[in-house]
Design a protein around this motif. Structure first.
Motif, PDB file in Angstrom:
ATOM      1  N   LEU A 267     -16.338  10.226  -6.447  1.00 53.57           N
ATOM      2  CA  LEU A 267     -15.288  10.494  -7.318  1.00 53.57           C
ATOM      3  C   LEU A 267     -13.863  10.292  -7.028  1.00 53.57           C
ATOM      4  O   LEU A 267     -12.897   9.824  -7.353  1.00 53.57           O
ATOM      5  CB  LEU A 267     -15.656  12.023  -8.036  1.00 53.57           C
ATOM      6  N   CYS A 268     -13.615  10.746  -5.773  1.00 57.03           N
ATOM      7  CA  CYS A 268     -12.416  10.690  -4.924  1.00 57.03           C
ATOM      8  C   CYS A 268     -11.849   9.264  -4.915  1.00 57.03           C
ATOM      9  O   CYS A 268     -10.684   8.781  -5.007  1.00 57.03           O
ATOM     10  CB  CYS A 268     -12.417  11.350  -3.902  1.00 57.03           C
ATOM     11  N   LEU A 269     -12.918   8.345  -4.417  1.00 55.43           N
ATOM     12  CA  LEU A 269     -12.593   6.859  -4.446  1.00 55.43           C
ATOM     13  C   LEU A 269     -11.947   6.472  -5.727  1.00 55.43           C
ATOM     14  O   LEU A 269     -10.936   5.617  -5.748  1.00 55.43           O
ATOM     15  CB  LEU A 269     -13.627   6.212  -3.961  1.00 55.43           C
ATOM     16  N   GLN A 270     -12.623   6.708  -6.846  1.00 55.27           N
ATOM     17  CA  GLN A 270     -12.213   6.373  -8.104  1.00 55.27           C
ATOM     18  C   GLN A 270     -10.964   6.836  -8.406  1.00 55.27           C
ATOM     19  O   GLN A 270     -10.428   5.924  -8.803  1.00 55.27           O
ATOM     20  CB  GLN A 270     -13.596   6.811  -9.121  1.00 55.27           C
ATOM     21  N   LYS A 271     -10.566   8.054  -8.070  1.00 54.56           N
ATOM     22  CA  LYS A 271      -9.139   8.424  -8.525  1.00 54.56           C
ATOM     23  C   LYS A 271      -8.066   7.883  -7.708  1.00 54.56           C
ATOM     24  O   LYS A 271      -7.021   7.615  -8.415  1.00 54.56           O
ATOM     25  CB  LYS A 271      -9.519  10.104  -8.187  1.00 54.56           C
ATOM     26  N   PHE A 272      -8.626   7.537  -6.317  1.00 50.18           N
ATOM     27  CA  PHE A 272      -7.329   6.844  -5.707  1.00 50.18           C
ATOM     28  C   PHE A 272      -7.368   5.243  -5.910  1.00 50.18           C
ATOM     29  O   PHE A 272      -6.359   4.691  -6.087  1.00 50.18           O
ATOM     30  CB  PHE A 272      -7.930   6.909  -4.243  1.00 50.18           C
ATOM     31  N   TYR A 273      -8.347   4.791  -6.321  1.00 49.86           N
ATOM     32  CA  TYR A 273      -8.372   3.248  -6.615  1.00 49.86           C
ATOM     33  C   TYR A 273      -8.636   2.769  -7.974  1.00 49.86           C
ATOM     34  O   TYR A 273      -7.918   1.705  -8.219  1.00 49.86           O
ATOM     35  CB  TYR A 273      -9.890   2.608  -5.910  1.00 49.86           C
ATOM     36  N   GLY A 274      -9.242   3.530  -9.005  1.00 51.64           N
ATOM     37  CA  GLY A 274      -9.178   3.282 -10.126  1.00 51.64           C
ATOM     38  C   GLY A 274      -8.291   4.320 -11.310  1.00 51.64           C
ATOM     39  O   GLY A 274      -8.350   3.959 -12.410  1.00 51.64           O
ATOM     40  N   GLY A 275      -7.237   5.014 -10.808  1.00 46.33           N
ATOM     41  CA  GLY A 275      -6.848   5.961 -11.674  1.00 46.33           C
ATOM     42  C   GLY A 275      -5.544   5.181 -12.401  1.00 46.33           C
ATOM     43  O   GLY A 275      -4.876   4.233 -12.021  1.00 46.33           O
ATOM     44  N   ASP A 276      -5.329   5.578 -13.720  1.00 42.88           N
ATOM     45  CA  ASP A 276      -4.397   5.417 -14.193  1.00 42.88           C
ATOM     46  C   ASP A 276      -3.512   6.301 -15.021  1.00 42.88           C
ATOM     47  O   ASP A 276      -2.703   6.210 -16.019  1.00 42.88           O
ATOM     48  CB  ASP A 276      -4.670   4.276 -15.413  1.00 42.88           C
ATOM     49  N   GLY A 277      -3.321   7.487 -14.494  1.00 46.60           N
ATOM     50  CA  GLY A 277      -2.688   8.591 -14.819  1.00 46.60           C
ATOM     51  C   GLY A 277      -1.107   8.812 -14.208  1.00 46.60           C
ATOM     52  O   GLY A 277      -0.764   7.966 -13.347  1.00 46.60           O
ATOM     53  N   LYS A 278      -0.581   9.867 -14.409  1.00 46.29           N
ATOM     54  CA  LYS A 278       0.714  10.021 -13.805  1.00 46.29           C
ATOM     55  C   LYS A 278       0.679  10.091 -12.320  1.00 46.29           C
ATOM     56  O   LYS A 278       1.734   9.924 -11.431  1.00 46.29           O
ATOM     57  CB  LYS A 278       1.281  11.496 -14.235  1.00 46.29           C
ATOM     58  N   ASP A 279      -0.564  10.528 -11.670  1.00 43.82           N
ATOM     59  CA  ASP A 279      -0.604  10.676 -10.204  1.00 43.82           C
ATOM     60  C   ASP A 279      -0.809   9.471  -9.598  1.00 43.82           C
ATOM     61  O   ASP A 279      -0.955   9.627  -8.332  1.00 43.82           O
ATOM     62  CB  ASP A 279      -1.631  11.880  -9.927  1.00 43.82           C
ATOM     63  N   ASP A 280      -1.164   8.534 -10.288  1.00 47.87           N
ATOM     64  CA  ASP A 280      -1.637   7.197  -9.938  1.00 47.87           C
ATOM     65  C   ASP A 280      -0.745   6.434  -8.790  1.00 47.87           C
ATOM     66  O   ASP A 280      -0.899   6.056  -7.572  1.00 47.87           O
ATOM     67  CB  ASP A 280      -1.946   6.035 -10.682  1.00 47.87           C
ATOM     68  N   SER A 281       0.782   6.607  -9.028  1.00 46.50           N
ATOM     69  CA  SER A 281       1.753   5.967  -8.172  1.00 46.50           C
ATOM     70  C   SER A 281       1.688   6.740  -6.744  1.00 46.50           C
ATOM     71  O   SER A 281       1.704   6.282  -5.812  1.00 46.50           O
ATOM     72  CB  SER A 281       3.186   6.345  -8.795  1.00 46.50           C
ATOM     73  N   ARG A 282       1.503   8.165  -6.665  1.00 45.63           N
ATOM     74  CA  ARG A 282       1.425   8.671  -5.374  1.00 45.63           C
ATOM     75  C   ARG A 282       0.166   8.420  -4.620  1.00 45.63           C
ATOM     76  O   ARG A 282       0.249   8.215  -3.316  1.00 45.63           O
ATOM     77  CB  ARG A 282       1.418  10.207  -5.590  1.00 45.63           C
ATOM     78  N   ARG A 283      -0.926   8.319  -5.208  1.00 44.68           N
ATOM     79  CA  ARG A 283      -2.127   7.713  -4.768  1.00 44.68           C
ATOM     80  C   ARG A 283      -2.451   6.184  -3.990  1.00 44.68           C
ATOM     81  O   ARG A 283      -2.555   6.142  -3.045  1.00 44.68           O
ATOM     82  CB  ARG A 283      -3.430   7.921  -5.745  1.00 44.68           C
ATOM     83  N   ARG A 284      -1.550   5.440  -5.054  1.00 39.08           N
ATOM     84  CA  ARG A 284      -1.259   4.023  -4.385  1.00 39.08           C
ATOM     85  C   ARG A 284      -0.451   3.962  -3.297  1.00 39.08           C
ATOM     86  O   ARG A 284      -0.594   3.161  -2.434  1.00 39.08           O
ATOM     87  CB  ARG A 284      -1.018   3.158  -5.674  1.00 39.08           C
TER      88      ARG A 284
END
Length: 310
Positions: A267-284
């Protein structure tokens, strides 16, 4: 089996990372254990250099782009052979006549047949055709395919299973190509610390993507000889026609990780690699910093972002 041990590259900055100091700004009072990559690979380097030409030829023969991908493929095969109940080809009689097969229905135009998919994969790699009859599956609606896929893995207590929308997988795939390595924190119940896990992607076949998870402590100790505790594979053969990607994984028993913890990491992998929300830029940004060896990569920022998964 042609056993291979190769050296896995690791970002240069990782040797400089420290765990963050404990402070009120951290959520749940979490304290991240200090980790420094002090692993030496002299023996593995000598072995790799000695057989580099042969290993590269082997990789080319199996349609792989690099030695790292060759290593990941063989690591997956070894784990598959170690599963309880795995078939042992050497114990099967060569005198047994094969059962007659019924002819498969015609394959819809534009979709690859299961035989074509199998031929494009390296020998020994399990593609989607190893689990489903693609010719028959191609005529089913997506909801029924998802039901069959989940039902197929429901009986295994160490199995991971999911169905991803094609749009989510497309984002994950693009990011995985660009950022093939990363680390993820795993909170421990009743502990003030977070356990760190190393993950690495490989692309052994056109419609098959694999990611392996290893304890960071194990990787520090054994380097490229370390054994992953979880291996996850995503199959995209039905992505274009059905709009979904089928994921399956296996948690290796006795490696210190249970299925629920492995699900958290996925699930954590999906959030970092596949997220498209407001936090996506920080994770990328964290993905980019880690893979580029940026010395300003901060472990506390990683933990903070991971905590937002829940």
């Amino acid at each position: 089996m042609f056993a291979i041990q190769l050296r896995t590259s690791f970002p240069h900055h990782a040797s400089k990372l420290r765990g963050p100091p404990t402070g009120p700004s951290q959520r749940r009072g979490a304290r991240v254990v200090d980790f420094r990559f002090l692993v030496t690979h002299q023996l593995a380097d000598r072995v790799t250099e000695k057989y580099r030409d042969k290993l590269q030829r082997k990789a080319r023969q199996e349609g792989l782009a690099s030695l790292d991908e060759l290593k990941a493929v063989y690591r997956a095969r070894i784990l598959e052979e170690q599963k309880p109940g795995a078939r042992n080809p050497s114990s099967e009689s060569h005198l047994t006549a094969p059962l007659p097969r019924q002819p498969a229905p015609p394959t819809p135009a534009g979709s690859p047949s299961s035989s074509e998919t199998a031929q494009s994969a390296p020998p020994g790699l399990k593609t989607l055709s190893s689990y489903l009859d693609l010719d028959k599956t191609a005529v089913l609606p997506p909801k029924e395919i998802e039901y069959i896929w989940r039902l197929r893995h429901a009986s295994s207590p160490t199995s991971l299973c999911a169905v991803l929308p094609s749009t989510t997988f497309a984002r994950i795939h693009r990011a995985a190509r660009k950022y093939p390595q990363f680390i993820l924190p795993l909170p421990r119940e009743g502990s003030a610390g977070a356990e760190i896990h190393f993950m690495q992607w490989s692309f052994p076949a056109p419609d098959t993507v694999t990611v392996v998870f290893t304890h960071l402590a194990e990787y520090k100790l054994r380097g490229e000889f370390s054994q992953p505790h979880t291996i996850v594979t995503m199959h995209s053969e039905l992505m274009q026609e059905k709009g979904l990607v089928l994921m399956q994984g296996q948690v290796v028993e006795g490696r210190g990780i249970n299925v629920e913890e492995a699900r958290w990491l996925v699930l954590c992998l999906q959030k970092f690699y596949g997220g498209d929300g407001k936090d996506d830029s920080r994770r990328r940004r964290l993905l980019e910093m880690f893979n580029q060896g940026d010395g300003t990569f901060k472990l506390e920022e990683l933990v903070e972002e991971a905590e937002k998964v829940v």
